[in-house]
Design a protein around this motif. Sequence first.
Motif, short mmCIF file in Angstrom:
data_model
loop_
_atom_site.label_atom_id
_atom_site.label_comp_id
_atom_site.label_asym_id
_atom_site.label_seq_id
_atom_site.Cartn_x
_atom_site.Cartn_y
_atom_site.Cartn_z
N ASN B 166 17.18 36.68 -37.93
CA ASN B 166 18.23 36.98 -36.96
C ASN B 166 17.82 36.41 -35.60
O ASN B 166 16.92 36.92 -34.95
CB ASN B 166 18.42 38.50 -36.91
N LEU B 167 18.47 35.34 -35.19
CA LEU B 167 18.14 34.74 -33.89
C LEU B 167 18.91 35.47 -32.79
O LEU B 167 20.09 35.76 -32.93
CB LEU B 167 18.47 33.25 -33.89
N MET B 168 18.21 35.80 -31.73
CA MET B 168 18.81 36.64 -30.70
C MET B 168 19.20 35.91 -29.42
O MET B 168 20.15 36.29 -28.75
CB MET B 168 17.85 37.78 -30.37
N ALA B 169 18.42 34.91 -29.04
CA ALA B 169 18.73 34.24 -27.78
C ALA B 169 18.13 32.85 -27.76
O ALA B 169 17.20 32.56 -28.52
CB ALA B 169 18.19 35.04 -26.61
N GLU B 170 18.66 32.02 -26.90
CA GLU B 170 18.09 30.68 -26.78
C GLU B 170 18.24 30.14 -25.36
O GLU B 170 19.11 30.56 -24.60
CB GLU B 170 18.75 29.72 -27.77
N LEU B 171 17.33 29.25 -25.03
CA LEU B 171 17.43 28.48 -23.78
C LEU B 171 17.96 27.12 -24.19
O LEU B 171 17.56 26.59 -25.21
CB LEU B 171 16.05 28.27 -23.18
N ARG B 172 18.82 26.55 -23.36
CA ARG B 172 19.44 25.30 -23.80
C ARG B 172 19.02 24.10 -22.98
O ARG B 172 18.67 24.21 -21.82
CB ARG B 172 20.95 25.44 -23.73
N PHE B 173 19.12 22.96 -23.63
CA PHE B 173 18.91 21.68 -22.97
C PHE B 173 19.75 21.63 -21.69
O PHE B 173 20.89 22.08 -21.72
CB PHE B 173 19.36 20.56 -23.93
N PRO B 174 19.29 21.07 -20.62
CA PRO B 174 18.00 20.38 -20.49
C PRO B 174 16.88 21.27 -19.94
O PRO B 174 15.89 20.75 -19.46
CB PRO B 174 18.33 19.27 -19.49
N HIS B 175 17.07 22.58 -19.99
CA HIS B 175 16.05 23.46 -19.41
C HIS B 175 14.98 23.73 -20.46
O HIS B 175 15.03 24.72 -21.18
CB HIS B 175 16.70 24.71 -18.87
N PRO B 223 11.09 36.48 -14.57
CA PRO B 223 10.02 37.29 -15.16
C PRO B 223 10.03 37.29 -16.69
O PRO B 223 8.98 37.44 -17.32
CB PRO B 223 10.29 38.70 -14.62
N ASP B 224 11.20 37.12 -17.30
CA ASP B 224 11.26 37.14 -18.76
C ASP B 224 10.90 35.79 -19.39
O ASP B 224 10.99 35.62 -20.60
CB ASP B 224 12.65 37.59 -19.25
N GLY B 225 10.53 34.83 -18.54
CA GLY B 225 10.10 33.54 -19.07
C GLY B 225 11.23 32.51 -19.15
O GLY B 225 10.99 31.33 -19.40
N SER B 226 12.47 32.97 -18.95
CA SER B 226 13.55 31.98 -18.95
C SER B 226 13.51 31.21 -17.64
O SER B 226 12.98 31.72 -16.64
CB SER B 226 14.91 32.67 -19.13
N PHE B 227 14.01 30.00 -17.67
CA PHE B 227 13.91 29.19 -16.45
C PHE B 227 14.98 28.11 -16.43
O PHE B 227 15.58 27.78 -17.45
CB PHE B 227 12.53 28.55 -16.34
N LYS B 228 15.18 27.59 -15.24
CA LYS B 228 16.03 26.41 -15.09
C LYS B 228 15.19 25.34 -14.41
O LYS B 228 14.45 25.64 -13.47
CB LYS B 228 17.22 26.76 -14.19
N LEU B 229 15.30 24.13 -14.90
CA LEU B 229 14.59 23.03 -14.24
C LEU B 229 15.47 22.51 -13.10
O LEU B 229 16.70 22.54 -13.19
CB LEU B 229 14.30 21.90 -15.22
N ASN B 230 14.82 22.05 -12.06
CA ASN B 230 15.55 21.45 -10.96
C ASN B 230 15.81 19.99 -11.30
O ASN B 230 14.95 19.13 -11.16
CB ASN B 230 14.72 21.57 -9.68
N LEU B 231 17.01 19.72 -11.76
CA LEU B 231 17.30 18.43 -12.37
C LEU B 231 17.29 17.25 -11.42
O LEU B 231 17.28 16.10 -11.85
CB LEU B 231 18.64 18.48 -13.11
N LYS B 232 17.24 17.55 -10.12
CA LYS B 232 17.23 16.40 -9.21
C LYS B 232 15.93 15.61 -9.31
O LYS B 232 15.86 14.47 -8.88
CB LYS B 232 17.53 16.84 -7.78
N TYR B 233 14.90 16.21 -9.95
CA TYR B 233 13.61 15.51 -10.08
C TYR B 233 13.44 14.77 -11.40
O TYR B 233 12.46 14.08 -11.61
CB TYR B 233 12.45 16.49 -9.92
N PHE B 234 14.36 15.01 -12.31
CA PHE B 234 14.17 14.43 -13.64
C PHE B 234 15.27 13.44 -13.93
O PHE B 234 16.41 13.64 -13.55
CB PHE B 234 14.18 15.52 -14.71
#
Lengths: 172, 418
Positions: B166-175, B223-234
């Motif tokens: 049972n998958l509960m959550a996901e982080l999505r591309f491009p993060h 704090p829960d480990g989820s994150f967003k990348l700052n896409l202006k650098y990539f």
Amino acid sequence: MQSVMNLKIKYRESFRPFAPTVLQECVSEYFEFEGQSPYMLITAPVREGKRRKLSAEEEKLFGIEKLKTLRSEVPAVTHVDYSARLQTVSEASNPRYHDMLKAFYELTGCPVIINTSFNVRGEPIVCTPGDAYTCFMRTQMDYLIMGNYLLDKTRQPEWEEDFDWRDHFEAD
Amino acid sequence: MYILGISAFYHDSAACLVKDGEIIAAAQEERFTRKKHDFSFPKNAVKYCLAEAGIKARDLDYVAFYDKPFIKFERLVKSYLAYVPAGIKSFLQAMPLWLKQKLFLRDILKEELAYEGKLIFPEHHQSHAASAFYPSPFQEAAILTVDGVGEWATTSYGVGRDNKINLMAELRFPHSLGLLYSAFTYYTGFKVNSGEYKVMGLAPYGEPKYADLIFNELMDLKPDGSFKLNLKYFDYCVGLKMTNGRFNKLFDGPPRKPESVVTQREMDLARSVQVVTEEVILRIARHIHKETGQKYLCLAGGVALNCVSNGKILRDGPYENIWIQPAAGDAGGAVGAALIVYYDYLKNQRKVEKKECWPSSYLGPAFENGQIEEFFKSNNIPYEELQNKNISRRVARLLADEKVVGWFQGRMEFGPGH
């Protein structure tokens, strides 16, 4: 040993650490680790008691120079931060390999050896006896044990290839 | 009952054969074709798997194909890196080829294997999680998959219980943590998708000088480990390279040229991204523990090959034990796809009785003494025959004398080689 193995056998960058195979029954004596790590997917610190105290001069070494110091009783597999990427081997997981390690332990008092995959930089791991023999002859490996047969490099006919195999495999 | 799992057309194609729920053979195509990361249809690996079981393709009950829903990204990166500035063109050319091969997989199976039976494309994230959980020695466990480069869901977690996932959550591309690591792999002058472990090996030589800069500028970490990348650098969404001018400015210089001298700067960069990765993974692992209350954790995906962060999870994390799928990349996907058909699709029971469920990773071809001797004889290779009982001592003696010995014994291993 790490630098020698990297340059002579694997033809890869000298900073890359080697991983140890350790007898399952001895793992916690050398490393801060209790469980099994059969696939080399976990690193653990070398135990305090097995580390070698560095001199003040050695402490000052920087970057790649750090490679030159012996950091523990098992220096070739101790990374510069005292970590090691462990492979534990038990009787159940690989009986022949386990038996050989035990014999090495009896001979030397050390239950740890270097293990690196059977290939050179950029090459897939060997699959057939032919692949293994070719890799053996191209590198400065001394012996090859295949099944029950032992090959001694000094007794092999000269290895001839009409191209430089280093160009054959794209650097990874 | 036989189920063949296949992954192909992406990175490391592989085949795996499951007999009544047990993995009896698995291999990557590159080992047979001698082409590293070969991604063509794994016909040699399939042939080997069938031969190992002594069956023909028509004896298979199902073929399961590990589907990659987000091919675009890696192709972009790869073709850009390799063919700048003709990247766009090669990308556009690669895409229809892949689509074509997927659509015609049925035809390929018919042509290559004379197989016309059932073909299943399990849901991508499920197969990924399946490769982590089903072969694990746990009846019930939390699951974390952290993909490497180029997939849609980049991090996902859930719970596996008996034969259910049972998958509960996901982080999505491009993060994506894999992408962040790959960006630094590129920036420090190594090859994306295979040089990541070199960055990991380089890290201990450096100081984490840039870790704060990464935390503060490149990402917004919760704090829960989820994150967003700052896409202006990539640049990996639109550009020609992994990182852009702003990234270079932030880290004060251009990327290292591949094969040029590695300096302290690369070591510090490697250490910094490693420290960040460990922190993120540890936060995620703790969060999953809080959410699921599970004692054990199973891991799969490219980032699960980061053995340093695995060690951290084990030592500093909240779990009693962890299990890592050794074939973490696409090769593992072939295993996951086959097992998900067996357990989820066909609803077979899953009972963990043995402590070690994964039947070791020795799943490839083995060669008998007779075959080896035949090879020596036909090539005039001088050898010495040893008796079983003497092998250990003899080899141990050689090692004690500081000889380097090649060890070719038993079945070939399945999984990544370094």
